[in-house]
Design an enzyme around this catalytic site. Structure first.
Site, PDB file in Angstrom:
ATOM      1  N   ILE A  67     -19.075 -41.788  -8.511  1.00  0.00           N
ATOM      2  CA  ILE A  67     -17.583 -41.153  -8.508  1.00  0.00           C
ATOM      3  C   ILE A  67     -17.059 -41.567  -7.209  1.00  0.00           C
ATOM      4  O   ILE A  67     -15.915 -42.103  -7.351  1.00  0.00           O
ATOM      5  CB  ILE A  67     -17.590 -39.631  -9.114  1.00  0.00           C
ATOM      6  CG1 ILE A  67     -18.159 -39.308 -10.308  1.00  0.00           C
ATOM      7  CG2 ILE A  67     -16.234 -39.209  -8.939  1.00  0.00           C
ATOM      8  CD1 ILE A  67     -18.256 -37.930 -10.535  1.00  0.00           C
TER       9      ILE A  67
ATOM     10  N   THR B  43     -19.974 -34.164  -5.118  1.00  0.00           N
ATOM     11  CA  THR B  43     -21.269 -33.888  -5.217  1.00  0.00           C
ATOM     12  C   THR B  43     -21.194 -32.882  -6.397  1.00  0.00           C
ATOM     13  O   THR B  43     -20.143 -32.252  -6.733  1.00  0.00           O
ATOM     14  CB  THR B  43     -21.858 -33.428  -4.050  1.00  0.00           C
ATOM     15  OG1 THR B  43     -21.336 -32.053  -3.795  1.00  0.00           O
ATOM     16  CG2 THR B  43     -21.408 -34.389  -2.876  1.00  0.00           C
TER      17      THR B  43
ATOM     18  N   GLY C  74     -27.775 -43.092 -22.006  1.00  0.00           N
ATOM     19  CA  GLY C  74     -27.326 -42.401 -20.747  1.00  0.00           C
ATOM     20  C   GLY C  74     -26.323 -41.133 -20.797  1.00  0.00           C
ATOM     21  O   GLY C  74     -25.760 -40.970 -19.707  1.00  0.00           O
TER      22      GLY C  74
ATOM     23  N   GLU D  21     -28.520 -35.636 -20.036  1.00  0.00           N
ATOM     24  CA  GLU D  21     -29.087 -35.340 -18.695  1.00  0.00           C
ATOM     25  C   GLU D  21     -30.615 -35.904 -19.236  1.00  0.00           C
ATOM     26  O   GLU D  21     -31.247 -36.076 -20.319  1.00  0.00           O
ATOM     27  CB  GLU D  21     -29.416 -33.885 -18.547  1.00  0.00           C
ATOM     28  CG  GLU D  21     -27.981 -33.360 -17.997  1.00  0.00           C
ATOM     29  CD  GLU D  21     -27.583 -33.747 -16.852  1.00  0.00           C
ATOM     30  OE1 GLU D  21     -28.249 -34.067 -15.749  1.00  0.00           O
ATOM     31  OE2 GLU D  21     -26.138 -33.816 -16.589  1.00  0.00           O
TER      32      GLU D  21
ATOM     33  N   ASP E 252     -23.444 -26.453 -19.390  1.00  0.00           N
ATOM     34  CA  ASP E 252     -22.314 -26.828 -18.796  1.00  0.00           C
ATOM     35  C   ASP E 252     -21.111 -26.537 -19.676  1.00  0.00           C
ATOM     36  O   ASP E 252     -19.915 -26.410 -18.885  1.00  0.00           O
ATOM     37  CB  ASP E 252     -22.537 -28.343 -18.997  1.00  0.00           C
ATOM     38  CG  ASP E 252     -21.600 -29.163 -18.011  1.00  0.00           C
ATOM     39  OD1 ASP E 252     -21.272 -28.797 -16.845  1.00  0.00           O
ATOM     40  OD2 ASP E 252     -21.002 -30.251 -18.483  1.00  0.00           O
TER      41      ASP E 252
ATOM     42  N   LYS F  25     -17.636 -24.622 -18.183  1.00  0.00           N
ATOM     43  CA  LYS F  25     -16.038 -25.198 -18.131  1.00  0.00           C
ATOM     44  C   LYS F  25     -15.093 -24.103 -18.993  1.00  0.00           C
ATOM     45  O   LYS F  25     -14.172 -23.944 -18.609  1.00  0.00           O
ATOM     46  CB  LYS F  25     -16.004 -26.471 -19.196  1.00  0.00           C
ATOM     47  CG  LYS F  25     -16.820 -27.800 -18.149  1.00  0.00           C
ATOM     48  CD  LYS F  25     -16.802 -29.094 -19.306  1.00  0.00           C
ATOM     49  CE  LYS F  25     -17.849 -30.052 -18.664  1.00  0.00           C
ATOM     50  NZ  LYS F  25     -17.676 -31.237 -19.298  1.00  0.00           N
TER      51      LYS F  25
ATOM     52  N   GLY G  89     -17.311 -39.862 -17.014  1.00  0.00           N
ATOM     53  CA  GLY G  89     -17.341 -41.366 -16.892  1.00  0.00           C
ATOM     54  C   GLY G  89     -16.820 -41.372 -15.554  1.00  0.00           C
ATOM     55  O   GLY G  89     -15.829 -40.578 -15.124  1.00  0.00           O
TER      56      GLY G  89
END
Length: 815
Positions: free
Chosen positions: A477, A556, A665, A668, A679, A683, A798
């Protein structure tokens, strides 16, 4: 007639003198009438004072300084003058040094240097330089004549800072110039009493000499030649984007000088000011540059809003306050009278309309003296507790904006305080005169450079803004974001007047800093040469640089990095991050960070926490801020789970699709982390908190769609083996949904105060039915969007879209 003055750096070396000789030759050839004032060679006056000081202490090393100065003058003669001319000049200079040596020997024997003797000693600097340069001018064809200013400038015997007798001095200057048509090479800084005793004119003495001659001769202009292009908008050592002002008024120049700008020394130009003679600041080393023209005010409302920004680095603030001041006449007179009697120089004064306090600023060296003088004057009131003892606030600085145009334009103070406020700079005191020539603010000394740059950008570069980014994390990123910034740099500068500098950069091993910006074309090489990365050290350096418009980017997923957010926000540095650790932390910590950001007036942005580059949080906040009421939020917030259930159709087994997602991909390393909904819960928690709900992660109900056997095994291989055994269970749920004309979707839902995550079936009438690929989708049902909900859809993961989301946040924070 024009009077030109060349300062110490302009005559500092033979090469510099050759440069000024070329300037004078061209001006003389152009037919101009000139009179030239010269300072001593650079640092020579300091050396002469050093000689006298050492000699007065019985230190024989004064002779070493003496010999160095003599050798320097002899070297100048050798480099500037032809052999035929040298003997005459060398003889004169030798005689001067013999006289100087005799005086120093007397000082050495007496162990005392009087102000009178010191004036005589330092006079040799200008006497030697002007004599040598006068002969160099003749050599170039200019009919120059050496003029020892002691012959015409009459002063009293106030040695060190003598007062000029203008009536006699003006007569003598005019008479001398009437009888001597040659170009006069005049010694600056010195004069003499009626008895012929040498005196000096004090600080800025050579400028003073130029002003005296200019006024006496009614010159058309006085030019001060130095080593800068003119008067700058701010100190270039502090403000890299400072630029030369083409013009300013005498009042503006004096005001900026008072607040630390080395423009002119106000008392020295008073003779020129009285005659309204223009003053021009020029650069000996860049003679084609027009410089700065100082003169009468331009028509009102023309030019910049302000002329310049100046500052005084270290000052102390003292406040006299108490109930005993209210309505009592003469308080200010007593205070400032006492300070004057003690020789205290006051920088600024400010008084509240309540009359209960008077605040004033002085230099740190005079702070204790001022405190004692004031407390002595108000000893009775302090004893009776009508007035409080004075307290000294130190480590402060004064920053002043100066300009004649401020009186004609509203909003100047507002722009000043806005620039300071948005950069987290606290104003301790404010002072503004009724003339509106300047507005002064007292701030912490540590913030001085940051304040100067922020104010300079606000007033002089208001069409251009510089953002200073500090980035931790340069992987997929972060690296993509750096590439996007580099590609967009020219467009942002030309079309958006925005400049982005990477002031700090770090990965898990190295960190590097640059106020001018890490070069984006080879940031990897630059980073590899940096210092070892320690997050606490990175934050300390970022705070120490104290740059305006600073933004910290955390690329990170580190809990350690997120642990420093409080310090960063408290330092008035904005944050943009895809890291969900802080936003999904316990509500108390989340709310604390929000409060600190609001208190400091900075941004904490995390749009990419929920939907990468999708404007999900922005849309939600826009709805709330515009007065809409949120009824329900439904979201497919995981690109992985979106892919899995979008592809879970007839003929495909659930385990096979999960394997395919892993191979692509999208999951995880252990797909259970995605399928657990952890996750998605983070959110949804973030979205719920944005609506104002103080939820914790434990308040969100999450359906566990995996059988117990899949969770109990240790390895990923064992997980897939068990998942295959339960394909029939997933197929049964899919077939039931299909029978009802629906599709399965793993959905996060917030309705009222209830938050849940579960596998749900949706009909064709719902937006989720037509979702494809790995897209995310959020559906907002509100009072305004009740019948047809508002939908945000697109890639939710992405590097490209996440980096683009961060990039957009950075620009948004800048705006």
């Amino acid at each position: 007639m024009k009077v030109l003055k060349f300062g110490g750096t302009s005559v500092g070396t033979p090469e510099a003198i050759k440069g000024l000789l070329r300037i004078l030759k061209e001006r003389y050839q152009n037919g101009e009438q000139l009179a030239i004032v010269f300072s001593a060679f650079s640092k020579v006056t300091d050396a002469l004072i050093e000689m006298a000081t050492k000699a007065s202490k019985g230190d024989e090393r004064y002779q070493e300084v003496f010999e160095r100065v003599r050798a320097r003058h002899l070297e100048a003669i050798e480099q500037l003058l032809a052999p035929a001319i040298r003997p005459l000049v060398e003889s004169h200079i030798a005689a001067n040094f013999e006289a100087l040596g005799n005086v120093l020997q007397g000082i050495f024997l007496l162990h005392e240097v009087s102000p009178r003797s010191l004036d005589f000693v330092v006079s040799f600097g200008e006497r030697n330089s002007a004599f040598i340069i006068a002969h160099a001018m003749r050599q170039m064809g200019i009919p120059a004549e050496f003029l020892d200013a002691r012959e015409v400038v009459r002063t009293d015997a106030h040695f060190g800072s003598a007062h000029v007798d203008f009536e006699e001095t003006n007569q003598r200057i005019r008479a001398h110039f009437a009888a001597h048509p040659q170009v006069q090479a005049i010694t600056g800084f010195i004069g003499s009493t009626a008895d012929g005793i040498t005196t000096t004119l004090g600080r800025g003495g050579s400028d003073y000499t130029a002003a005296i001659f200019g006024a006496a001769l009614e010159a058309s202009a006085i030019e001060i030649w130095t080593d800068v292009d003119g008067v700058l908008t701010a100190d270039p050592r502090r403000v890299k984007k400072a630029f030369t002002l083409p013009s300013m008024t005498y009042r503006e120049a004096m005001e900026m000088s008072h607040f630390g700008a080395k423009v002119i020394y106000p008392p020295t130009i008073l003779p020129a000011l009285a005659k309204e003679i223009p003053l021009v600041i020029r650069n000996t080393f860049n003679p084609t540059f027009a410089g700065t023209h100082i003169g009468i005010p331009p028509p009102k409302g023309t030019g910049n809003v302000i002329t310049g920004i100046s500052s005084i680095n270290q000052i102390c603030l003292l406040t006299l306050q108490g109930s005993g001041l209210f309505g009592v006449p003469g308080i200010a007179a007593r205070l400032f009278g006492a300070l004057a009697q003690s020789g205290v120089n006051i920088v600024i004064i400010t008084q509240g309309s309540s009359e209960s306090s008077i605040t004033f600023a002085v230099s740190p060296q005079q702070a204790k003296l001022a405190q004692k003088a004031a407390e002595r004057e108000f000893a009775h009131e302090i004893r009776e507790r009508l007035v409080e003892p004075l307290k000294i606030e130190d480590d402060l600085a004064v920053v002043a904006i100066v300009g004649e145009n401020m009186r004609y334009l509203p909003g100047v103070a507002g722009r000043l305080f806005s620039a300071l406020g948005k950069n987290g700079i606290n104003v301790v005191a404010i002072a503004q005169g009724s003339s509106e020539l300047n507005v002064s603010v007292v701030i912490n000394a540590a913030d001085e450079t940051k304040a100067l740059n922020a104010i300079h950008e606000a007033f002089f570069l208001s069409d251009t803004q510089t953002l200073h980014l500090f980035m931790v994390g340069v992987g997929l990123i972060g690296g993509t974001l750096l590439r996007q910034i580099e590609a967009q740099t020219a467009f942002l500068r030309e079309k958006r007047n925005l400049e982005i500098k990477i002031a700090g950069l770090a990965n898990s091993r190295k960190m590097v800093f640059s106020e001018e910006g890490v070069p984006l074309e080879h940031w990897k090489d630059t980073l590899e040469q940096g210092d070892p990365f320690v997050m606490s050290h990175f934050v300390e350096k970022m705070k120490a640089l104290n740059l305006p418009n600073a933004i910290f980017l955390d690329n990170t997923a580190s809990e350690q990095v997120a642990g420093f957010y409080e310090q960063i926000l408290d330092a008035s540095i904005s944050i943009s991050t895809p890291n969900k650790v802080a936003t999904s932390s316990p509500y108390l910590q989340y709310a604390r960070l929000k409060q600190i950001a609001n208190k400091r007036g900075v941004a904490w942005r995390y749009e990419t926490n929920v939907g990468a580059g999708l404007p999900i949080i922005t849309t939600l906040n826009d709805l709330i801020h515009s007065g809409d009421r949120i009824l329900k939020i439904e979201g497919i917030l995981s690109g992985t789970l979106s892919f899995i259930f979008n592809h879970f159709v007839a003929g495909a087994t659930f385990s096979h699709i999960v394997k395919e997602a892993k191979q692509l991909g999208l999951t995880e390393p252990d797909p259970r982390e995605d399928l657990s909904g952890a996750d998605v819960r983070r959110k949804l928690l973030i979205l719920a908190r944005e609506t104002g709900l103080p939820l914790e992660a434990s308040d969100i109900e999450v359906e566990n769609i995996l059988p117990h056997a899949c969770l109990a095994v240790r390895t990923v291989e064992e997980f897939f083996e068990n998942l295959e055994k339960h394909d029939d269970d997933f197929e049964k749920r899919r077939r039931q949904a299909a029978t009802d004309g629906k599709v399965l979707r793993f959905v996060a839902k917030l309705e009222g105060t209830h938050a849940s995550i579960s596998l749900q079936a949706y009909p064709p009438t719902h937006p989720f039915y037509f979702l494809s690929g790995s897209d995310n989708m959020v559906v907002f049902t509100t009072e305004r969007y009740r019948e047809r909900p508002l939908v945000v859809r697109g890639p939710g993961a992405g590097a490209e879209v996440t980096a683009a989301g961060l990039f957009a946040e950075v620009i948004g924070i800048g705006n």
